[in-house]
Structures are given as C-alpha cells and as structure tokens.
Design a protein around this motif. Structure first.
Motif, PDB file in Angstrom:
ATOM      1  N   GLU A   1      13.257   6.999  -9.593  1.00 49.38           N
ATOM      2  CA  GLU A   1      13.946   5.846  -9.017  1.00 49.38           C
ATOM      3  C   GLU A   1      13.235   5.293  -7.790  1.00 49.38           C
ATOM      4  O   GLU A   1      13.292   4.092  -7.525  1.00 49.38           O
ATOM      5  CB  GLU A   1      15.393   6.195  -8.682  1.00 49.38           C
ATOM      6  CG  GLU A   1      15.569   7.316  -7.670  1.00 49.38           C
ATOM      7  CD  GLU A   1      17.035   7.663  -7.455  1.00 49.38           C
ATOM      8  OE1 GLU A   1      17.894   7.063  -8.126  1.00 49.38           O
ATOM      9  OE2 GLU A   1      17.316   8.550  -6.613  1.00 49.38           O
ATOM     10  N   ASP A   2      12.516   6.142  -7.038  1.00 50.40           N
ATOM     11  CA  ASP A   2      11.840   5.617  -5.854  1.00 50.40           C
ATOM     12  C   ASP A   2      10.563   4.861  -6.206  1.00 50.40           C
ATOM     13  O   ASP A   2       9.933   4.276  -5.328  1.00 50.40           O
ATOM     14  CB  ASP A   2      11.563   6.721  -4.828  1.00 50.40           C
ATOM     15  CG  ASP A   2      10.522   7.726  -5.293  1.00 50.40           C
ATOM     16  OD1 ASP A   2      10.165   7.705  -6.483  1.00 50.40           O
ATOM     17  OD2 ASP A   2      10.066   8.536  -4.453  1.00 50.40           O
ATOM     18  N   HIS A   3      10.186   4.839  -7.507  1.00 54.66           N
ATOM     19  CA  HIS A   3       9.035   4.047  -7.960  1.00 54.66           C
ATOM     20  C   HIS A   3       9.431   2.620  -8.345  1.00 54.66           C
ATOM     21  O   HIS A   3       8.559   1.803  -8.652  1.00 54.66           O
ATOM     22  CB  HIS A   3       8.354   4.716  -9.149  1.00 54.66           C
ATOM     23  CG  HIS A   3       7.425   5.840  -8.766  1.00 54.66           C
ATOM     24  ND1 HIS A   3       7.791   6.853  -7.920  1.00 54.66           N
ATOM     25  CD2 HIS A   3       6.135   6.096  -9.113  1.00 54.66           C
ATOM     26  CE1 HIS A   3       6.779   7.694  -7.761  1.00 54.66           C
ATOM     27  NE2 HIS A   3       5.766   7.256  -8.462  1.00 54.66           N
TER      28      HIS A   3
ATOM     29  N   PHE B   1       0.806  -1.228   0.000  1.00 59.32           N
ATOM     30  CA  PHE B   1       0.000   0.000   0.000  1.00 59.32           C
ATOM     31  C   PHE B   1       0.840   1.280   0.000  1.00 59.32           C
ATOM     32  O   PHE B   1       0.302   2.379   0.146  1.00 59.32           O
ATOM     33  CB  PHE B   1      -0.982   0.026   1.179  1.00 59.32           C
ATOM     34  CG  PHE B   1      -1.802  -1.233   1.308  1.00 59.32           C
ATOM     35  CD1 PHE B   1      -2.737  -1.575   0.342  1.00 59.32           C
ATOM     36  CD2 PHE B   1      -1.604  -2.089   2.389  1.00 59.32           C
ATOM     37  CE1 PHE B   1      -3.471  -2.745   0.458  1.00 59.32           C
ATOM     38  CE2 PHE B   1      -2.346  -3.254   2.510  1.00 59.32           C
ATOM     39  CZ  PHE B   1      -3.291  -3.585   1.535  1.00 59.32           C
ATOM     40  N   SER B   2       2.152   1.171  -0.156  1.00 62.07           N
ATOM     41  CA  SER B   2       3.043   2.330  -0.301  1.00 62.07           C
ATOM     42  C   SER B   2       2.812   3.405   0.768  1.00 62.07           C
ATOM     43  O   SER B   2       2.557   4.571   0.450  1.00 62.07           O
ATOM     44  CB  SER B   2       2.880   2.946  -1.702  1.00 62.07           C
ATOM     45  OG  SER B   2       3.173   2.012  -2.711  1.00 62.07           O
ATOM     46  N   PRO B   3       2.892   3.063   2.046  1.00 61.05           N
ATOM     47  CA  PRO B   3       2.675   4.084   3.086  1.00 61.05           C
ATOM     48  C   PRO B   3       3.762   5.156   3.034  1.00 61.05           C
ATOM     49  O   PRO B   3       4.931   4.872   2.762  1.00 61.05           O
ATOM     50  CB  PRO B   3       2.755   3.280   4.390  1.00 61.05           C
ATOM     51  CG  PRO B   3       3.624   2.103   4.046  1.00 61.05           C
ATOM     52  CD  PRO B   3       3.296   1.758   2.617  1.00 61.05           C
ATOM     53  N   ASN B   4       3.389   6.377   3.295  1.00 59.77           N
ATOM     54  CA  ASN B   4       4.322   7.504   3.201  1.00 59.77           C
ATOM     55  C   ASN B   4       5.143   7.614   4.490  1.00 59.77           C
ATOM     56  O   ASN B   4       5.049   8.587   5.241  1.00 59.77           O
ATOM     57  CB  ASN B   4       3.551   8.792   2.936  1.00 59.77           C
ATOM     58  CG  ASN B   4       4.462   9.918   2.486  1.00 59.77           C
ATOM     59  OD1 ASN B   4       5.552   9.672   1.974  1.00 59.77           O
ATOM     60  ND2 ASN B   4       4.026  11.144   2.698  1.00 59.77           N
ATOM     61  N   VAL B   5       6.003   6.594   4.709  1.00 64.21           N
ATOM     62  CA  VAL B   5       6.773   6.546   5.959  1.00 64.21           C
ATOM     63  C   VAL B   5       8.173   7.116   5.803  1.00 64.21           C
ATOM     64  O   VAL B   5       8.790   7.518   6.790  1.00 64.21           O
ATOM     65  CB  VAL B   5       6.848   5.092   6.481  1.00 64.21           C
ATOM     66  CG1 VAL B   5       5.481   4.612   6.931  1.00 64.21           C
ATOM     67  CG2 VAL B   5       7.414   4.149   5.417  1.00 64.21           C
ATOM     68  N   PHE B   6       8.695   7.166   4.579  1.00 71.09           N
ATOM     69  CA  PHE B   6       9.995   7.796   4.354  1.00 71.09           C
ATOM     70  C   PHE B   6      10.118   8.120   2.867  1.00 71.09           C
ATOM     71  O   PHE B   6       9.382   7.603   2.037  1.00 71.09           O
ATOM     72  CB  PHE B   6      11.154   6.900   4.818  1.00 71.09           C
ATOM     73  CG  PHE B   6      11.291   5.600   4.072  1.00 71.09           C
ATOM     74  CD1 PHE B   6      12.129   5.503   2.971  1.00 71.09           C
ATOM     75  CD2 PHE B   6      10.592   4.464   4.482  1.00 71.09           C
ATOM     76  CE1 PHE B   6      12.268   4.300   2.288  1.00 71.09           C
ATOM     77  CE2 PHE B   6      10.726   3.254   3.806  1.00 71.09           C
ATOM     78  CZ  PHE B   6      11.562   3.181   2.705  1.00 71.09           C
ATOM     79  N   GLU B   7      11.064   8.985   2.529  1.00 70.78           N
ATOM     80  CA  GLU B   7      11.298   9.395   1.158  1.00 70.78           C
ATOM     81  C   GLU B   7      12.602   8.786   0.643  1.00 70.78           C
ATOM     82  O   GLU B   7      13.484   8.426   1.426  1.00 70.78           O
ATOM     83  CB  GLU B   7      11.364  10.923   1.061  1.00 70.78           C
ATOM     84  CG  GLU B   7      10.071  11.632   1.450  1.00 70.78           C
ATOM     85  CD  GLU B   7       8.921  11.298   0.522  1.00 70.78           C
ATOM     86  OE1 GLU B   7       9.174  11.061  -0.678  1.00 70.78           O
ATOM     87  OE2 GLU B   7       7.764  11.275   0.997  1.00 70.78           O
ATOM     88  N   GLY B   8      12.721   8.697  -0.671  1.00 70.09           N
ATOM     89  CA  GLY B   8      13.951   8.191  -1.273  1.00 70.09           C
ATOM     90  C   GLY B   8      14.059   6.680  -1.163  1.00 70.09           C
ATOM     91  O   GLY B   8      13.062   5.968  -1.001  1.00 70.09           O
ATOM     92  N   ARG B   9      15.298   6.183  -1.243  1.00 64.76           N
ATOM     93  CA  ARG B   9      15.557   4.745  -1.197  1.00 64.76           C
ATOM     94  C   ARG B   9      16.585   4.426  -0.115  1.00 64.76           C
ATOM     95  O   ARG B   9      17.523   5.198   0.108  1.00 64.76           O
ATOM     96  CB  ARG B   9      16.073   4.233  -2.548  1.00 64.76           C
ATOM     97  CG  ARG B   9      15.132   4.448  -3.704  1.00 64.76           C
ATOM     98  CD  ARG B   9      15.531   3.608  -4.911  1.00 64.76           C
ATOM     99  NE  ARG B   9      15.174   2.208  -4.733  1.00 64.76           N
ATOM    100  CZ  ARG B   9      13.971   1.703  -4.951  1.00 64.76           C
ATOM    101  NH1 ARG B   9      12.996   2.475  -5.372  1.00 64.76           N
ATOM    102  NH2 ARG B   9      13.717   0.426  -4.768  1.00 64.76           N
ATOM    103  N   LEU B  10      16.393   3.289   0.529  1.00 67.32           N
ATOM    104  CA  LEU B  10      17.361   2.781   1.488  1.00 67.32           C
ATOM    105  C   LEU B  10      18.152   1.662   0.841  1.00 67.32           C
ATOM    106  O   LEU B  10      17.580   0.803   0.165  1.00 67.32           O
ATOM    107  CB  LEU B  10      16.646   2.263   2.737  1.00 67.32           C
ATOM    108  CG  LEU B  10      15.771   3.268   3.505  1.00 67.32           C
ATOM    109  CD1 LEU B  10      15.071   2.570   4.662  1.00 67.32           C
ATOM    110  CD2 LEU B  10      16.614   4.431   4.010  1.00 67.32           C
ATOM    111  N   PHE B  11      19.465   1.661   1.053  1.00 69.35           N
ATOM    112  CA  PHE B  11      20.340   0.644   0.440  1.00 69.35           C
ATOM    113  C   PHE B  11      20.151   0.628  -1.072  1.00 69.35           C
ATOM    114  O   PHE B  11      20.131  -0.429  -1.700  1.00 69.35           O
ATOM    115  CB  PHE B  11      20.070  -0.744   1.037  1.00 69.35           C
ATOM    116  CG  PHE B  11      20.021  -0.779   2.528  1.00 69.35           C
ATOM    117  CD1 PHE B  11      21.179  -0.597   3.275  1.00 69.35           C
ATOM    118  CD2 PHE B  11      18.821  -0.961   3.203  1.00 69.35           C
ATOM    119  CE1 PHE B  11      21.140  -0.606   4.658  1.00 69.35           C
ATOM    120  CE2 PHE B  11      18.769  -0.982   4.584  1.00 69.35           C
ATOM    121  CZ  PHE B  11      19.938  -0.791   5.318  1.00 69.35           C
TER     122      PHE B  11
END
Length: 249
Positions: free
Chosen positions: A209-211, A72-82
């Motif tokens: 890229e975050d998609h 459900f793509s919750p808006n918990v953080f922006e960008g990418r991790l690792f």
C-alpha cells in the motif's frame, strides 16, 4: 540617475526574477507532491482504457501520502499519512515493487485478504466468477495495436465497477493462473489488455500500500503515432480530440 542607482536597480531586478522562479518551482513541487501529478502512458497494458500517448493527471491525495509521493522517494518516513484504501476497480499509479524508481499503472483487482485467479480467461475473485460479457470487436490498430479485429469483453466487478478488456489471444499465458492470496496491506493489480500486461500475475507481484502513488483521474491530452506533444505540426493528423478531458474509468 547615478551609476550606483543603476547597479542597485539591476541587482534588484535580477533578485526579483530569481525569487519568482524559486516561488514558481516551490509551487509546482507542492502541487505535484500533494495534489496532481502528470503521467504519460508508456505501454499498451491498459488498452483499450488507456492508450500510449495519453497524458493524464493522477490525484495524489486519493490514497494519502507515503515517501513515494515525494520526488525521488526519499526515506523520510514509513507507511502512509492520511491513508485511504483504494476501491476495487480503481486505475492506480504505483511504484514497481522490484524497482521503485519505475512507475506502473494498472487496475486494482484484488484487495487485502482476497483470493484472485484466472481460469480459461475468466477472472475469479474469492472463488466467484466475475461477470464477463462479450460486447463486440475493435478493428482499429491505434486502440488494439493489432492489424485485425480483437474481441472486447466487459467485466463487472462485485462492487459494480465495469470496464472493457481486450482478449488478444485465446488461452494466453495469463489466462490460467494459480490462486493468489492477497496479503494484508497489499493489492493485486491487472492490466485491461489481459494478454499484454506485466502485472500481479507475473513479476509485479503484490503491490504494498505504501507503493501507491495516486488514482488516475482525467486525460488532458492524447496523441497517436508515437508523437510528442511538442511536435505541434503533427497535431492535425495524430491528436485524439475525443479522448481529451475524458475521465479515466
């Protein structure tokens, strides 16, 4: 055994069952979020590489994790991790930019900073034509969706990745485009079925890229004729055994 003992035993058994179910759901969530996500091919845009009725695993760690890695793509953080950049030629699952509730699957053609253009059915990257060789024709409606022979052209990208594309219609609507300049942090995606693919040439546009959700890895099941995998009585006539456990390239 007393009535109290029986009641306690019954309660304990129910509690254990609920605990096992919860643990199984949490394990499935962890696997789906961080490791593998099953994905079914919904359209013919990636023919002949992927067919409708192919079921495959997507590796979630391939490009790192964004909010779209979570259900459900919750808006918990922006960008990418690792985060890790996709390679040119990867077959990637991503969120459709105009409507991130939808998953799309295409091939990574343009990287950030690239120019991409189609001229008379020929793909150009950074002003240079991509090697394109006619390798024959396919006369199989299960692969092409056409009741006639279809030309197959093999493209070889600058990094050496090769794959087959279909040419359903000479001078099709996507065979001549403007020159696209891929912005920083975005990618240009195309389907291998060049005349029947809604991709970055059209309303998909550049993919942030975050998609990115993950890289298509292996086909674990494949069935033709619009059949469901649950319709086991159709397996003998509709299953595609040669595609099962084949790598996505």
């Amino acid at each position: 055994m007393s009535v109290a003992d029986k009641s306690q035993k019954k309660s304990g058994g129910l509690g254990e069952t609920v605990s096992v179910i919860v643990q199984a759901l949490l394990l499935a969530l962890v696997i789906r979020t961080f490791l593998f996500q099953p994905f079914s091919i919904p359209s013919g845009s990636m023919r002949p590489t992927l067919l409708e009725g192919d079921y495959l695993f997507v590796t979630k760690w391939a490009y790192g994790y964004s909010k779209h890695s979570l259900p459900f793509s919750p808006n918990v953080f922006e960008g990418r991790l690792f985060g890790s950049a996709p390679e040119r030629g990867d077959v990637a699952v991503f969120k459709f930019p105009p409507n991130p509730s939808l998953d799309y699957i295409k091939r990574v053609i343009g990287l950030p900073g690239d120019t991409v253009q189609m001229r008379n059915g020929q793909l150009y990257i950074n002003g240079e034509p991509v090697q394109r060789d006619k390798v024959g024709e396919i006369d199989n409606p299960d692969i092409t969706e056409m009741n006639r022979p279809v030309e197959v052209w093999r493209e070889t990208l600058p990094n050496g990745v090769s794959y087959d594309t279909l040419d359903l219609t000479p001078d099709g609507i996507g065979d001549n485009t403007r020159e696209f300049v891929v912005p920083a942090g975005h990618y240009f995606m195309m389907g291998d079925n060049r005349d029947n693919s809604t991709d970055s040439r059209f309303n998909v546009g550049f993919v942030p890229e975050d998609h990115l959700v993950g890289r298509a890895n292996i086909i674990f099941f494949s069935i033709a004729g619009g059949a469901s995998p649950l319709e086991v009585w159709r397996w003998p006539s509709e299953m595609r055994p040669s595609r099962i456990f084949s790598m996505v390239r």
